[in-house]
Write a protein that holds these residues in place. Sequence first.
Motif, PDB file in Angstrom:
ATOM      1  N   GLY A 282      44.102  38.631  40.227  1.00 56.64           N
ATOM      2  CA  GLY A 282      42.954  39.343  40.773  1.00 56.64           C
ATOM      3  C   GLY A 282      43.306  40.754  41.191  1.00 56.64           C
ATOM      4  N   PRO A 283      42.368  41.451  41.845  1.00 57.93           N
ATOM      5  CA  PRO A 283      42.618  42.827  42.292  1.00 57.93           C
ATOM      6  C   PRO A 283      43.731  42.879  43.340  1.00 57.93           C
ATOM      7  CG  PRO A 283      40.270  42.298  42.325  1.00 57.93           C
ATOM      8  CD  PRO A 283      40.996  41.009  42.126  1.00 57.93           C
ATOM      9  N   VAL A 284      44.577  43.892  43.231  1.00 55.13           N
ATOM     10  CA  VAL A 284      45.706  44.053  44.157  1.00 55.13           C
ATOM     11  C   VAL A 284      45.848  45.529  44.529  1.00 55.13           C
ATOM     12  CG1 VAL A 284      48.231  44.001  44.329  1.00 55.13           C
ATOM     13  CG2 VAL A 284      47.014  42.029  43.402  1.00 55.13           C
TER      14      VAL A 284
ATOM     15  N   THR B 125      35.533  36.371  38.059  1.00 50.82           N
ATOM     16  CA  THR B 125      34.246  36.387  37.344  1.00 50.82           C
ATOM     17  C   THR B 125      33.625  37.781  37.341  1.00 50.82           C
ATOM     18  OG1 THR B 125      32.874  35.914  39.305  1.00 50.82           O
ATOM     19  CG2 THR B 125      33.817  34.017  38.120  1.00 50.82           C
ATOM     20  N   GLN B 126      34.218  38.728  38.032  1.00 51.70           N
ATOM     21  CA  GLN B 126      33.590  40.027  38.231  1.00 51.70           C
ATOM     22  C   GLN B 126      34.023  41.039  37.170  1.00 51.70           C
ATOM     23  OE1 GLN B 126      34.640  40.793  42.356  1.00 51.70           O
ATOM     24  NE2 GLN B 126      32.864  39.639  43.103  1.00 51.70           N
ATOM     25  N   ASP B 127      33.062  41.767  36.682  1.00 46.92           N
ATOM     26  CA  ASP B 127      33.277  42.677  35.556  1.00 46.92           C
ATOM     27  C   ASP B 127      34.339  43.756  35.770  1.00 46.92           C
ATOM     28  OD1 ASP B 127      31.479  41.295  34.020  1.00 46.92           O
ATOM     29  OD2 ASP B 127      29.804  42.670  34.374  1.00 46.92           O
ATOM     30  N   PRO B 128      34.447  44.366  36.965  1.00 45.86           N
ATOM     31  CA  PRO B 128      35.457  45.425  37.113  1.00 45.86           C
ATOM     32  C   PRO B 128      36.874  44.935  36.831  1.00 45.86           C
ATOM     33  CG  PRO B 128      33.857  45.560  38.871  1.00 45.86           C
ATOM     34  CD  PRO B 128      33.567  44.281  38.149  1.00 45.86           C
ATOM     35  N   TRP B 129      37.223  43.752  37.347  1.00 45.53           N
ATOM     36  CA  TRP B 129      38.555  43.193  37.088  1.00 45.53           C
ATOM     37  C   TRP B 129      38.686  42.785  35.628  1.00 45.53           C
ATOM     38  CZ3 TRP B 129      40.171  38.275  35.498  1.00 45.53           C
ATOM     39  CH2 TRP B 129      41.547  38.028  35.584  1.00 45.53           C
TER      40      TRP B 129
ATOM     41  N   ASN C 248      33.192  51.500  38.288  1.00 44.67           N
ATOM     42  CA  ASN C 248      32.816  50.150  37.838  1.00 44.67           C
ATOM     43  C   ASN C 248      32.563  49.227  39.038  1.00 44.67           C
ATOM     44  OD1 ASN C 248      33.126  51.041  35.247  1.00 44.67           O
ATOM     45  ND2 ASN C 248      35.055  49.972  34.860  1.00 44.67           N
ATOM     46  N   ILE C 249      33.417  49.351  40.066  1.00 46.79           N
ATOM     47  CA  ILE C 249      33.216  48.547  41.283  1.00 46.79           C
ATOM     48  C   ILE C 249      31.876  48.909  41.916  1.00 46.79           C
ATOM     49  CG2 ILE C 249      34.122  47.997  43.582  1.00 46.79           C
ATOM     50  CD1 ILE C 249      36.903  48.784  42.544  1.00 46.79           C
ATOM     51  N   ARG C 250      31.623  50.194  42.023  1.00 50.99           N
ATOM     52  CA  ARG C 250      30.370  50.669  42.627  1.00 50.99           C
ATOM     53  C   ARG C 250      29.161  50.110  41.881  1.00 50.99           C
ATOM     54  NH1 ARG C 250      27.096  54.819  41.036  1.00 50.99           N
ATOM     55  NH2 ARG C 250      25.755  55.755  42.638  1.00 50.99           N
ATOM     56  N   ASN C 251      29.124  50.282  40.578  1.00 54.23           N
ATOM     57  CA  ASN C 251      27.968  49.851  39.790  1.00 54.23           C
ATOM     58  C   ASN C 251      27.781  48.338  39.846  1.00 54.23           C
ATOM     59  OD1 ASN C 251      27.493  52.509  39.054  1.00 54.23           O
ATOM     60  ND2 ASN C 251      28.600  52.340  37.109  1.00 54.23           N
ATOM     61  N   TYR C 252      28.879  47.608  39.761  1.00 58.55           N
ATOM     62  CA  TYR C 252      28.801  46.150  39.726  1.00 58.55           C
ATOM     63  C   TYR C 252      28.270  45.598  41.051  1.00 58.55           C
ATOM     64  CZ  TYR C 252      30.107  41.278  39.096  1.00 58.55           C
ATOM     65  OH  TYR C 252      30.068  39.909  38.991  1.00 58.55           O
TER      66      TYR C 252
END
Length: 254
Positions: free
Chosen positions: A138-140, A200-204, A225-229
């Motif tokens: 995941g995000p780190v 499940t999130q698009d940015p990652w 991408n995080i902002r838009n998602y």
Amino acid sequence: MWVFKKLYDIGKGPLALVLGFGEVTIKRYLDGQVPSLEYSNIMKKALLSPDYFYKKLEENKNKITPASYKKSQEAVSNLQELFVLSDKMRQVIAYLFKGLNEVTPLMLQKLLYLIQGTSYALYDHPIFIDVSQAWVHGPVYPDVYHLFKQFSFNPIDDDRFVLFEELENTLSEEECHVIDLVIHTYGLYSTKVLETITHTQDPWISARKGYEGIIPSHEPIIEENIRNYFQTLHKQYDFSQREGINRYIHNIIM
């Protein structure tokens, strides 16, 4: 006294010499006597700033034994790792530590990312400037990872965080609202569930393209991408309320 000992690995006598106090004087203060404003400011500054303490240590190193100097110098070097993080990141982590009973390094990573996303969703801007990367689990945030990696899968229990006391009080009402939303929704779940959600999130997912399975990646997750998602999720679920975030979580994990 225990605070100075834990932070800087230094005893009463050497501490008095390093800070420029008499040994009898500092013993009185450490035993509970109220210090003068001048000495109080020096002690407070030494506690809150490893750089300031290191400056005093260098100025007065000839007044203490080489062994005391070496131990304290090594302790200061370890503390300075904390200040690789942005001020805002340290404030957010301090708030999370105060709001949750236990936080593992993996859980911390997920919550920080979800805080950033929720801030974008509600207020159209990030809380901190630090950029996450699309790692396997995941995000780190790499600097946060290196700071706490010694705790592995265990809860973080770090004496160095005495330096962060009251830092959470410097956050704005808006920032506290975002973090509280995350604590009382995502913060109720295990690290495994949080990992499932971020996977499940698009940015990652987008940042992991070309890195299938367990192939390591240090690709940055694009902030836009995080902002838009997360703004899209907000329109669908209403992330300004716990109920909306809980509905989103329920739809992912059920």
